[in-house]
Design a protein around this motif. Structure first.
Motif, PDB file in Angstrom:
ATOM      1  N   SER A   1      -2.220  11.611  -7.255  1.00  0.00           N
ATOM      2  CA  SER A   1      -1.603  12.851  -6.830  1.00  0.00           C
ATOM      3  C   SER A   1      -0.948  12.847  -4.858  1.00  0.00           C
ATOM      4  O   SER A   1      -1.498  12.193  -4.862  1.00  0.00           O
ATOM      5  N   LYS A   2      -0.676  14.102  -5.129  1.00  0.00           N
ATOM      6  CA  LYS A   2      -0.062  14.592  -3.870  1.00  0.00           C
ATOM      7  C   LYS A   2      -1.166  14.779  -2.373  1.00  0.00           C
ATOM      8  O   LYS A   2      -0.331  14.209  -1.355  1.00  0.00           O
ATOM      9  N   GLN A   3      -1.707  14.834  -3.339  1.00  0.00           N
ATOM     10  CA  GLN A   3      -3.102  14.800  -2.113  1.00  0.00           C
ATOM     11  C   GLN A   3      -3.484  13.840  -1.745  1.00  0.00           C
ATOM     12  O   GLN A   3      -3.793  14.002  -0.331  1.00  0.00           O
TER      13      GLN A   3
ATOM     14  N   ASP B   1       4.946  18.985 -10.763  1.00  0.00           N
ATOM     15  CA  ASP B   1       4.568  20.141 -10.529  1.00  0.00           C
ATOM     16  C   ASP B   1       4.319  20.391  -8.736  1.00  0.00           C
ATOM     17  O   ASP B   1       4.403  18.946  -8.231  1.00  0.00           O
ATOM     18  N   GLU B   2       3.040  20.642  -8.222  1.00  0.00           N
ATOM     19  CA  GLU B   2       2.836  20.651  -6.530  1.00  0.00           C
ATOM     20  C   GLU B   2       1.953  20.037  -6.661  1.00  0.00           C
ATOM     21  O   GLU B   2       1.893  19.396  -5.502  1.00  0.00           O
ATOM     22  N   GLU B   3       0.799  19.011  -7.405  1.00  0.00           N
ATOM     23  CA  GLU B   3       0.050  18.414  -7.204  1.00  0.00           C
ATOM     24  C   GLU B   3       0.030  16.804  -7.969  1.00  0.00           C
ATOM     25  O   GLU B   3      -1.054  16.054  -7.201  1.00  0.00           O
ATOM     26  N   THR B   4       1.074  16.780  -8.021  1.00  0.00           N
ATOM     27  CA  THR B   4       1.393  14.875  -8.609  1.00  0.00           C
ATOM     28  C   THR B   4       2.787  14.508  -8.767  1.00  0.00           C
ATOM     29  O   THR B   4       4.031  15.087  -8.657  1.00  0.00           O
TER      30      THR B   4
END
Length: 172
Positions: free
Chosen positions: A135-137, A80-83
């Motif tokens: 986390s991609k953050q 997904d876009e978050e991890t």
């Protein structure tokens, strides 16, 4: 007295019953061993360890091994876009018992051209596949992620412990 037919059935089913019971005991023992080794802690991902307790053991720094060949890494997968998820597997399972912690360190080159720490975490090693989800953050574009481990025989010693690692460049 037991009839001939009943005795015949008992002689036939007794070894089957013992085999099933023995198999069940082996399964329970293997499950307890896997649980003790941390394979099923926190689902399929490696258990995150206390950061401050482990960081004290490397405050004085550590020595890099260069790129190690003790384990292989699967390419990170973006579910997904978050991890970001990836895994490593030790080539020799006996090594896992000699590993103190798995350490993930993410750095980025700052404006002055020096590496700057983004984040770092410690994980419990486990037999089989070691899986991680980040986390991609926490992962800015162009950062460098080092995944490696410290040996139990060197962990917490005064001399800097050896960090067996591989490096992965993140370009999102």
């Amino acid at each position: 007295m037991i009839s001939y037919t009943l005795r015949k059935y008992l002689l036939f089913f007794y070894p089957i019953f013992l085999s099933i019971l023995f198999g069940l005991l082996i399964y329970v023992a293997a499950s307890l061993y896997r649980h003790e080794m941390g394979v099923i802690d926190d689902g399929i991902y490696n258990k995150l360890l206390n950061w401050s307790e482990n960081f004290k053991k490397i405050e004085g720094g550590f020595a890099y091994s260069g790129d190690t060949s003790f384990f292989t890494m699967s390419s990170p997968k973006e579910f997904d876009e978050e991890t970001l998820e990836f895994s490593i597997k030790f080539k020799d399972e006996q090594i896992v018992d000699q590993v103190a912690v798995i350490y993930i360190d993410v750095t980025q080159i700052n404006d002055k051209g020096r590496p700057e720490g983004i984040f770092n975490d410690f994980y419990r090693p486990q037999h089989g596949i070691n899986r991680f989800k980040i986390s991609k953050q926490k992962l800015p574009k162009g950062c460098k992620m080092m995944i490696g481990f410290f040996w139990k025989s060197e962990w917490g010693l005064v001399v800097p412990p050896n960090y067996e690692k591989i490096t992965y460049n993140i370009s999102q």
